[in-house]
Design a protein around this motif. Structure first.
Motif, PDB file in Angstrom:
ATOM      1  N   ARG A 121      -4.721  -0.397  -1.867  1.00  0.00           N
ATOM      2  CA  ARG A 121      -4.199  -1.551  -2.590  1.00  0.00           C
ATOM      3  C   ARG A 121      -2.955  -2.058  -1.873  1.00  0.00           C
ATOM      4  O   ARG A 121      -2.034  -1.290  -1.587  1.00  0.00           O
ATOM      5  CB  ARG A 121      -3.851  -1.158  -4.024  1.00  0.00           C
ATOM      6  N   LEU A 122      -2.921  -3.336  -1.532  1.00  0.00           N
ATOM      7  CA  LEU A 122      -1.798  -3.912  -0.805  1.00  0.00           C
ATOM      8  C   LEU A 122      -0.540  -3.915  -1.669  1.00  0.00           C
ATOM      9  O   LEU A 122      -0.526  -4.477  -2.776  1.00  0.00           O
ATOM     10  CB  LEU A 122      -2.126  -5.344  -0.370  1.00  0.00           C
ATOM     11  N   LYS A 123       0.490  -3.246  -1.171  1.00  0.00           N
ATOM     12  CA  LYS A 123       1.756  -3.189  -1.908  1.00  0.00           C
ATOM     13  C   LYS A 123       2.731  -4.262  -1.436  1.00  0.00           C
ATOM     14  O   LYS A 123       3.571  -4.722  -2.208  1.00  0.00           O
ATOM     15  CB  LYS A 123       2.414  -1.815  -1.717  1.00  0.00           C
ATOM     16  N   GLY A 124       2.671  -4.590  -0.180  1.00  0.00           N
ATOM     17  CA  GLY A 124       3.629  -5.545   0.372  1.00  0.00           C
ATOM     18  C   GLY A 124       3.608  -5.488   1.884  1.00  0.00           C
ATOM     19  O   GLY A 124       2.611  -5.086   2.505  1.00  0.00           O
ATOM     20  N   TYR A 125       4.757  -5.833   2.486  1.00  0.00           N
ATOM     21  CA  TYR A 125       4.848  -5.890   3.936  1.00  0.00           C
ATOM     22  C   TYR A 125       6.157  -5.259   4.407  1.00  0.00           C
ATOM     23  O   TYR A 125       7.167  -5.258   3.673  1.00  0.00           O
ATOM     24  CB  TYR A 125       4.764  -7.332   4.436  1.00  0.00           C
TER      25      TYR A 125
END
Length: 247
Positions: A121-125
């Motif tokens: 799951r993409l949390k951020g960058y």
């Protein structure tokens, strides 16, 4: 038929007739041998190895430093990282570091995933930038490190500090000179032990030479403020093989 006489026999008969005693003839097996021209005698030599080293205080520090920032979006992470990088550059310049001594080594922007539950799951960058900073006033190394952390806060990353020489050639030359002197001293000793005198140098080769490298110091160097660091000393080594004639 009378036997023929050799000239030598005839001469003996004539001498006897005159009453002159004959000289004793040389033995038939005797011969004069000239010694063959002798070959040149091989010159005795001694082969030795010499080792030498030299050390000096460093006059340069290379700091690996950078910044890192995370955010929900790539744009936000990059903007935060850019501000921190600008603050880092301003801080080191304020410490007297010239622009020619500051080099960007890497810039990155990567997604960050959460793998909880077996799914990504993409949390951020995460955005980051690293720099190589040469500090030519070694005594100010600690102050530069402190300035970086003060200016960038939690975004600061210090990855390395290495002390070096701006011009290592003189130190290498001293190490080679020490190696040559060591080899010569050994050769002189072997000549003396052999009852000979040391002759001319036949050959000299360098077997190994190491570039100056940092050596650990036992204590912090006085005069360095803020972050304590220990420059130690820089050491270079050399090994040679020498062949000398023995007279």
């Amino acid at each position: 038929m009378p036997l023929s006489r050799t000239p030598v026999a005839a001469a003996l008969v004539a001498l006897l007739a005159l009453g002159v005693p004959a000289l004793a003839a040389p033995p038939a097996a005797a011969a004069v041998r000239l010694a063959p021209a002798g070959h040149a005698t091989a010159t005795a030599t001694v082969t030795v190895s010499g080792e030498g080293s030299a050390s000096a205080a460093p006059d340069l520090a290379v700091v690996g430093a950078g910044v890192e920032a995370s955010a929900k979006t790539s744009q936000a992470a990059l903007e935060t990282q850019n501000k921190a990088a600008a603050a880092l550059l301003a801080a080191v310049r304020a410490q007297g570091v010239a622009d020619r001594d500051i080099r960007t080594q890497s810039v990155s922007l990567n997604p960050v995933y959460d793998y909880t539950g077996g799914t990504a799951r993409l949390k951020g960058y995460q955005a980051a930038q690293s720099f190589s900073v040469k500090v030519r006033q070694v005594a100010r190394t600690g102050a530069v490190l402190q300035a970086i952390t003060d200016a960038t806060g939690d975004a600061a990353r210090i990855t390395s500090v290495a002390f070096d020489l701006s011009d290592p050639a003189p130190l290498r030359a001293r190490a080679r000179e020490a190696a040559h002197d060591d080899a010569h001293a050994k050769a002189e000793q072997y000549a003396r032990l052999s009852g000979r005198r040391l002759g001319r140098l036949v050959s000299l080769s360098e077997d190994a030479s190491t570039s100056p490298h940092p050596a650990p110091a036992s204590a912090d160097t006085p005069g360095i403020s803020a972050v304590p660091v220990a420059p130690g000393e820089i050491r270079a080594t050399a090994t040679v093989t020498a062949v000398y004639e023995l007279d």
